[in-house]
Design an enzyme around this catalytic site. Structure first.
Site, PDB file in Angstrom:
ATOM      1  CB  SER A 175      -0.962  -0.047   1.195  1.00  0.00           C
ATOM      2  OG  SER A 175      -1.959   0.932   1.092  1.00  0.00           O
ATOM      3  CG  ASP A 346      -6.948  -3.214  -3.348  1.00  0.00           C
ATOM      4  OD1 ASP A 346      -7.560  -2.327  -2.721  1.00  0.00           O
ATOM      5  OD2 ASP A 346      -5.738  -3.453  -3.179  1.00  0.00           O
ATOM      6  CG  HIS A 375      -5.504  -2.445   0.181  1.00  0.00           C
ATOM      7  ND1 HIS A 375      -4.804  -2.245  -0.989  1.00  0.00           N
ATOM      8  CD2 HIS A 375      -4.905  -1.653   1.113  1.00  0.00           C
ATOM      9  CE1 HIS A 375      -3.835  -1.367  -0.783  1.00  0.00           C
ATOM     10  NE2 HIS A 375      -3.870  -0.994   0.475  1.00  0.00           N
TER      11      HIS A 375
END
Length: 400
Positions: A175, A346, A375
């Site tokens: 991320s 995601d 995610h």
């Protein structure tokens, strides 16, 4: 949004329910790692643990952790390949250790023969210190992922190189951790030369098409965001509130509500999650960041451009960048061998956003999209060891 408010309201009422009659058995259901930091989790699982402070060039003091070897490798001699891991927004480095040892990337890499290092970004619970500034000062919080890339990552990598004597290492980010890596490696070629391979899990570069409810925040004007959240830190650790959430989510009948909340935030597939570890996941987040970091992410939202932080005026931008407008990050300048993984479900880093950045990665050696992943699956997914971590290790052996 109604589900989120229901979650927050109910969670706040739970402590009263407990004290009133012990209706819910809280203590017996909590995993011991809930109360542990990264070092304690490492030792609890039987691994060697080392802890260090790194002072950046601009004075921030960052806590980093090391697992020098696996549980069964104490007799092995000689240097092990070094891996550095960078966590996501509002997380800390326990992020890589929160499943059982056979399902956590940090432990899996240590057992595979790697020297594992894990950082904490400036502003989180463990890196909220500075040589001269106090966290109560607004100036302390004048940073975003730009400074994490410019100061934190080079400082940590220099420290690791000096400590281990190894000039090159592997980088793994998830991320916003990938964002830090991409910015650093595209703007500092001397740092990029120290990276054997860049592993990007759910990369946040393009942020034009997210569908998470959380991202609705970025529709608000900057002035409103500052009015609501202030001008310093945001989502700083609140142990009392966090324990309320953990208490709430530890109840089997209420776990679906927590799953729904997490799904709104970043997507959630409970079939691929060890729900018995939910309290551990929640105990280590959020750990805080700066409002400026949030505003920098807002700057990317629904934008075609990947730029440094806009300080709000030509004069301030000139002061920081020697130009009136924040510079573009040129991803094509990054020459590090790179592997990217994405999730088809995601809601923060959508397939459309990933597709936008792939042509800019000039040394892309591997790309894989898991259609069913969200995610969180990159770090917590039950099938991550087989589908993702084994491939990471395979690529490390190829790019040694």
């Amino acid at each position: 949004m109604p589900m989120m408010w229901l979650f927050l309201t109910t969670a706040c009422l739970i402590p009263g329910t407990l004290s009133a009659g012990g209706f819910l058995d809280f203590e017996n259901k909590v995993n011991p790692e809930v109360w542990m930091n990264a070092s304690e989790i490492i030792m609890y699982n039987g691994y060697p643990s080392e802890e260090y402070d790194v002072t950046t060039a601009d004075g921030y003091i960052l806590a980093i952790n090391r697992i020098p070897h696996g549980r069964a490798q104490t007799g092995q001699t000689g240097p092990r390949p070094v891996v550095y891991m960078q966590h996501a927004l509002f997380a800390d480095n326990a992020y890589w250790l929160e499943n059982f040892a056979n399902g956590s990337l940090g432990f899996i890499l240590a057992d595979a023969g790697y020297d594992v290092w894990m950082g904490n970004s400036r502003g989180n619970t463990w890196s909220r210190r500075h040589k001269t500034l106090s966290a109560n000062e607004e100036k302390f919080w004048a940073f975003s992922f730009n400074e994490m890339a410019k100061y934190d990552l080079p400082g940590i990598i220099d420290f690791i190189v000096n400590k281990t004597g190894q000039e090159k290492l592997y980088f793994i980010g998830h991320s916003l951790g990938t964002t830090i890596g991409f910015v650093a490696f595209s703007t500092m070629p001397e740092l990029a030369q120290r990276i054997k391979m860049n592993f990007a899990l759910g990369p946040v570069i393009s942020f034009k098409y997210p569908t998470s409810v959380f991202t609705n925040l970025f529709l608000l004007p900057k002035s409103i965001i500052k009015l609501v959240f202030g001008t310093k830190g945001v989502l700083l650790e609140d142990k009392n509130a966090r324990m309320s959430f953990i208490t709430f989510c530890n109840q089997k009948l209420l776990q679906p509500l927590c799953s729904e909340f997490m799904s709104l935030w970043a997507g959630f597939n409970k079939k691929n999650m060890n729900m018995s570890r939910l309290d551990v996941y929640m105990a280590h987040a959020p750990t805080g960041s700066s409002i400026q970091n949030m505003l920098h992410i807002k700057q990317l939202y629904r934008s075609d451009e990947f730029r440094a932080y806009d300080w709000g005026s030509e004069a301030e931008n000139m002061n920081h960048y020697n130009q009136s407008y924040p510079p573009l990050y040129d991803l094509t300048a990054m020459k590090v061998p790179t592997a990217i993984w994405a999730g088809g479900h995601d809601v923060l880093v959508t397939p459309q956003d990933v597709a936008r950045i792939l042509p800019q990665i000039t040394n892309l050696r591997y790309f894989k999209q898991f259609p069913d992943w969200n995610h969180f699956d990159f770090v917590w997914g039950l099938d991550a060891p087989q589908r993702l971590y084994s491939k990471i290790i395979s690529l490390m052996k190829e790019y040694f």
